[in-house]
Write a protein that holds these residues in place. Structure first.
Motif, PDB file in Angstrom:
ATOM      1  N   PRO A 461       0.816  -1.215   0.000  1.00 59.31           N
ATOM      2  CA  PRO A 461       0.000   0.000   0.000  1.00 59.31           C
ATOM      3  C   PRO A 461       0.852   1.268   0.000  1.00 59.31           C
ATOM      4  O   PRO A 461       1.890   1.308   0.636  1.00 59.31           O
ATOM      5  CB  PRO A 461      -0.798  -0.116   1.307  1.00 59.31           C
ATOM      6  N   ILE A 463      -0.690   4.701   0.399  1.00 60.31           N
ATOM      7  CA  ILE A 463      -1.942   5.456   0.414  1.00 60.31           C
ATOM      8  C   ILE A 463      -1.720   6.877   0.855  1.00 60.31           C
ATOM      9  O   ILE A 463      -1.067   7.140   1.839  1.00 60.31           O
ATOM     10  CB  ILE A 463      -2.931   4.813   1.390  1.00 60.31           C
ATOM     11  N   VAL A 488       3.241   9.989   9.558  1.00 62.30           N
ATOM     12  CA  VAL A 488       3.794   9.545  10.837  1.00 62.30           C
ATOM     13  C   VAL A 488       4.901  10.487  11.276  1.00 62.30           C
ATOM     14  O   VAL A 488       5.814  10.789  10.527  1.00 62.30           O
ATOM     15  CB  VAL A 488       4.379   8.134  10.660  1.00 62.30           C
ATOM     16  N   GLY A 492      10.302  10.567  18.640  1.00 60.19           N
ATOM     17  CA  GLY A 492      11.295   9.941  19.507  1.00 60.19           C
ATOM     18  C   GLY A 492      12.650   9.862  18.836  1.00 60.19           C
ATOM     19  O   GLY A 492      13.681  10.242  19.388  1.00 60.19           O
ATOM     20  N   GLU A 493      12.634   9.375  17.573  1.00 59.72           N
ATOM     21  CA  GLU A 493      13.908   9.194  16.876  1.00 59.72           C
ATOM     22  C   GLU A 493      14.606  10.519  16.654  1.00 59.72           C
ATOM     23  O   GLU A 493      15.819  10.654  16.818  1.00 59.72           O
ATOM     24  CB  GLU A 493      13.585   8.568  15.522  1.00 59.72           C
ATOM     25  N   ALA A 496      16.074  11.794  19.943  1.00 57.15           N
ATOM     26  CA  ALA A 496      17.226  10.988  20.356  1.00 57.15           C
ATOM     27  C   ALA A 496      18.450  11.344  19.532  1.00 57.15           C
ATOM     28  O   ALA A 496      19.562  11.467  20.056  1.00 57.15           O
ATOM     29  CB  ALA A 496      16.897   9.502  20.202  1.00 57.15           C
ATOM     30  N   ARG A 497      18.239  11.539  18.220  1.00 60.12           N
ATOM     31  CA  ARG A 497      19.385  11.843  17.362  1.00 60.12           C
ATOM     32  C   ARG A 497      20.016  13.174  17.750  1.00 60.12           C
ATOM     33  O   ARG A 497      21.230  13.306  17.835  1.00 60.12           O
ATOM     34  CB  ARG A 497      18.918  11.899  15.909  1.00 60.12           C
ATOM     35  N   ILE A 499      19.813  14.717  20.642  1.00 59.57           N
ATOM     36  CA  ILE A 499      20.443  14.643  21.962  1.00 59.57           C
ATOM     37  C   ILE A 499      21.847  14.072  21.826  1.00 59.57           C
ATOM     38  O   ILE A 499      22.814  14.604  22.386  1.00 59.57           O
ATOM     39  CB  ILE A 499      19.592  13.782  22.920  1.00 59.57           C
ATOM     40  N   SER A 500      21.996  13.002  21.040  1.00 53.81           N
ATOM     41  CA  SER A 500      23.351  12.437  20.893  1.00 53.81           C
ATOM     42  C   SER A 500      24.291  13.436  20.248  1.00 53.81           C
ATOM     43  O   SER A 500      25.452  13.541  20.612  1.00 53.81           O
ATOM     44  CB  SER A 500      23.377  11.181  20.043  1.00 53.81           C
ATOM     45  N   GLU A 503      25.396  15.886  22.774  1.00 57.76           N
ATOM     46  CA  GLU A 503      26.320  15.255  23.706  1.00 57.76           C
ATOM     47  C   GLU A 503      27.721  15.206  23.122  1.00 57.76           C
ATOM     48  O   GLU A 503      28.716  15.458  23.793  1.00 57.76           O
ATOM     49  CB  GLU A 503      25.851  13.833  24.018  1.00 57.76           C
TER      50      GLU A 503
END
Lengths: 536, 213
Positions: A461, A463, A488, A492-493, A496-497, A499-500, A503
């Motif tokens: 699909p 769509i 979507v 989160g991803e 997280a990216r 933040i790293s 750091e």
């Protein structure tokens, strides 16, 4: 114009040839690579910026007349010639004969030398480029006099740069190298990836030429519009099985693989696969761009980058659902480059497609040579191949041209009756019904799903607007019910990216300063801390 | 990998025969057909338009496989403008755009070309029916009739057959019969799936070590 050589061959060039020959004989890969990439370029810059290198017969004496070395030298000689001048028919034929001789020697299996992989890739790449150049040359009949056409006819009759010969050589290299067996089991594949084809007692030449010939086959088939054949010829390589691919080590090879594979998928309306390919390669280019900044290939890489973004824009315009296959970073860059074009294509199905297509497509060639019997004097047949591909592509676009308007209207409602929709769109009900059926049909794409070679796939699909039609039993009025398909958001991803990344930056700032080098004063190092912080 | 013989022009006659035999035996396969088209690309003067037409007809029957487009990409422009290819091209464009009335008109117009495939109309009806089943939850009889280009007793027997074998149900009320089609993943709305942020283990690990120190 060739200057009077003989004793005019510069000493540095003579020394280059002698050392180059010695390193090849001694299988000193590192030295060969350095001479090939760096010294050759420097000498070219200094002595041969606008002319060709000395022909092979003038340097043969320096290398004991070694036949294979002369063939290799001539390969580089012709490559340089093509880069600086417009080669004549005679030179094209000579270069073809050189490739023939070189490949024949290698196919007989008699070589035990080792050559850098980048040279082997360049050989295949240049071979195909010269084929393309010849096809363009023979198509430009309108520039040629009658004698030139006669010579050309003789050359074509002898099979010089004929597509079936080109493909036969590439196929023979791929077959004889046994590369299919090496890629068939995961253990041998891994070994190939670890050794990079260089194995102690054997020659890497045939094996790696076989590997790169698979990419060559992909490219040549795509140039004549045979996309299905291109993907099938690529097997056992697969652009989606990235784990042990050797191509990322050479930018040109990796870009060729993903550009042509992605283009082949786009022309077959496999938009999800195309988007995945473009996503992979655009990410790769962004990562390795810096390394190639000083190389001669930098401009080429940048141009391909732009073309890839144009192709991605076309893919997403024709299948907005493919956005989920593309990283956010790349989508942002795409919006910067082609944002308003995409907006126009998606919202209004406007005619920008041919402009982007023309910019980004490969230089197509016709498989058959043009008629050289005098009936086509004054004609340029190179456009034929391009026009056919453009026409097929625009056919796809036209089928979908009504969809953007329909989708716009549908997105505003959760349910709407067909008569009302027809009124809003100012068309009759039958036309709107047809468009709804087309929209439903375009909601799934053939996609590679883990089985088989790159040409296989199942319908998945894709769509953008999810809907169905229901008919009221009492009144026979059709009702279109639409649901929201929200894109979507991967918060989160994303977080997280970042933040790293932060750091890493903080860790670098807090790291103790490197040990002072002799002569440098410690005071000079102090400002780097605060200014680095200020920059962020 | 492709065979090295794929571009051997001396194999043209052999390949032509193989493709014709495949079509006659009902075992059409796109790879063989594409081999033939590749060879025709090298020898465009020897292209047998009728055979290419048969290939395109077979490809039309196989939609949604992309076979039709793959074949068109290998046929030179000037050949595409000749009969019977241009008629087939027009018919396929109507089909893809869902314009069934024009499609069936085109089919009537080139019935001699399509005569090589005796069950063409039946097979196309099945294809169009599949698309209808993906789009409609309930469809009126008139719409069904116009899309499938049948009516009267033929339509009735078709509906009867589907009711018995595929779980259709028919209800009468209002001016015409309404047929309820079986549910599938296409003709109903998918539930919205909440996709939370799923991250990789190593990203999570680095976050946790950061949070700790």
């Amino acid at each position: 114009m060739e200057a009077g050589y003989g004793d005019g061959v510069p000493d540095l060039v003579k020394r280059f040839v002698v050392y180059f020959y010695r390193h090849i004989r001694e299988r000193n890969i590192r030295e060969i690579q350095s001479m090939y990439e760096v010294s050759f370029a420097k000498l070219t810059d200094r002595f041969f910026k606008a002319s060709s290198w000395p022909p092979a017969n003038l340097v043969a004496g320096l290398v004991d007349g070694d036949h294979v070395f002369c063939l290799l030298y001539q390969e580089m000689y012709f490559r340089h010639l093509y880069a600086v001048t417009q080669p004549s028919l005679q030179q094209r034929v000579e270069s073809w004969q050189n490739y023939q001789a070189l490949f024949n020697v290698i196919l007989r299996g008699n070589v035990n030398m080792q050559l850098p992989n980048v040279w082997l890739w360049d050989m295949v790449d240049e071979f195909i480029y010269q084929f393309q150049s010849f096809a363009q040359y023979r198509g430009r009949l309108h520039e040629k006099s009658a004698e030139e056409v006669a010579l050309l006819r003789k050359a074509c009759a002898s099979g010089f740069w004929d597509i079936s010969q080109v493909l036969t050589y590439l196929q023979a290299l791929a077959d004889k190298s046994g590369i299919a067996q090496d890629l068939s089991t995961s253990s041998s594949e891994q070994r190939l990836a670890q050794t990079d084809g260089y194995e102690a007692q054997r020659s890497n030449v045939l094996k790696m030429l076989g590997y790169y010939s698979l990419l060559g086959l992909l490219r040549v088939h795509s140039l004549v519009g045979d996309y299905h054949g291109a993907l099938k010829a690529l097997a056992p390589l697969n652009p989606f099985k990235r784990k042990n691919l050797l191509t990322p080590r050479i930018a040109g090879a990796n870009i060729t693989l993903y550009y042509y594979a992605g283009f082949a998928y786009l022309m077959q309306q496999r938009y999800l696969d195309a988007a995945t390919c473009f996503n992979t390669i655009l990410g790769y280019i962004a990562r390795v761009k810096q390394q190639y900044q000083r190389s001669s290939q930098y401009d080429q890489i940048l141009k391909k980058n732009e073309q890839l973004y144009a192709l991605l824009a076309l893919t997403l315009a024709l299948c907005p659902a493919a956005q989920r296959c593309v990283d956010e970073v790349i989508i942002n860059t795409l919006r910067e480059k082609h944002g308003d074009k995409m907006h126009r294509m998606v919202q209004r199905g406007d005619g920008l497609h041919d402009e982007l297509f023309g910019y980004a497509c490969p230089k197509f060639v016709t498989a058959a040579p043009p008629k050289l019997d005098g009936s086509h004097i004054g004609v340029n047949t190179n456009q034929e191949a391009y026009r056919l591909q453009l026409r097929c592509f625009l056919g796809q676009v036209t089928t979908q041209s009504t969809l953007p308007g329909l989708k716009q209207t549908l997105k505003l409602y959760t349910s709407i009756s067909l008569p009302k929709l027809a009124v809003l769109m100012e068309q009759d009900q039958a036309a709107v019904r047809s468009q709804l059926m087309t929209l439903k049909a375009s909601s799934s794409c053939k996609t590679w799903s883990g089985q088989g070679d790159a040409a296989e796939g199942t319908m998945q699909p894709a769509i953008d607007v999810d809907f169905y039609i229901d008919t009221d039993p009492e009144t026979s009025v059709e009702m279109v019910t639409i649901s929201d398909v929200k894109p979507v958001r991967r918060h989160g991803e994303f977080l997280a990216r970042h933040i790293s990344k932060f750091e890493d930056i903080i860790r670098d700032l807090n790291a103790p300063p490197p040990a002072a080098t002799p002569g440098a004063t410690p005071a000079a190092r102090a400002p780097s801390g605060p200014s680095a912080v200020a920059a962020y | 990998m492709l065979d090295a013989q794929e571009y051997d022009t001396s194999r043209l006659n052999v390949t032509e025969k193989e493709v014709a035999d495949q079509i006659k035996a009902g075992k059409f396969e796109i790879n063989k057909a594409l081999s033939l088209l590749r060879l025709y690309n090298l020898l465009p003067d020897q292209m047998d338009l009728k055979l290419v037409g048969s290939i395109l007809i077979q490809a039309l029957l196989r939609i949604p496989e992309p076979d039709f487009n793959l074949a068109m990409l290998l046929i030179p422009e000037r050949m595409q403008e000749e009969q019977p290819l241009s008629a087939l091209l027009a018919v396929s464009q109507h089909l893809e755009a869902g314009q069934y009335r024009e499609f069936w008109q085109g089919v009537e117009a080139c019935s001699e070309i399509l005569a090589s495939e005796p069950d063409f109309q039946e097979k196309m009806r099945r294809q169009i029916l599949e698309r209808l089943c993906n789009t409609y939850k309930r469809v009126g009889q008139n719409v069904l009739a116009s899309c499938l280009h049948t009516d009267g007793s033929k339509l009735d027997s078709l509906i009867q057959q589907k009711v018995e074998q595929h779980g259709w149900t028919v209800s009468t009320g209002g001016s015409e019969r309404i047929i309820t089609l079986p549910r599938n993943s296409h003709n109903q709305l998918r539930p919205a799936i909440a996709q939370g942020g799923a991250f990789e283990m190593d990203q999570l690990a680095s976050l946790l070590t950061t949070a700790r120190g």
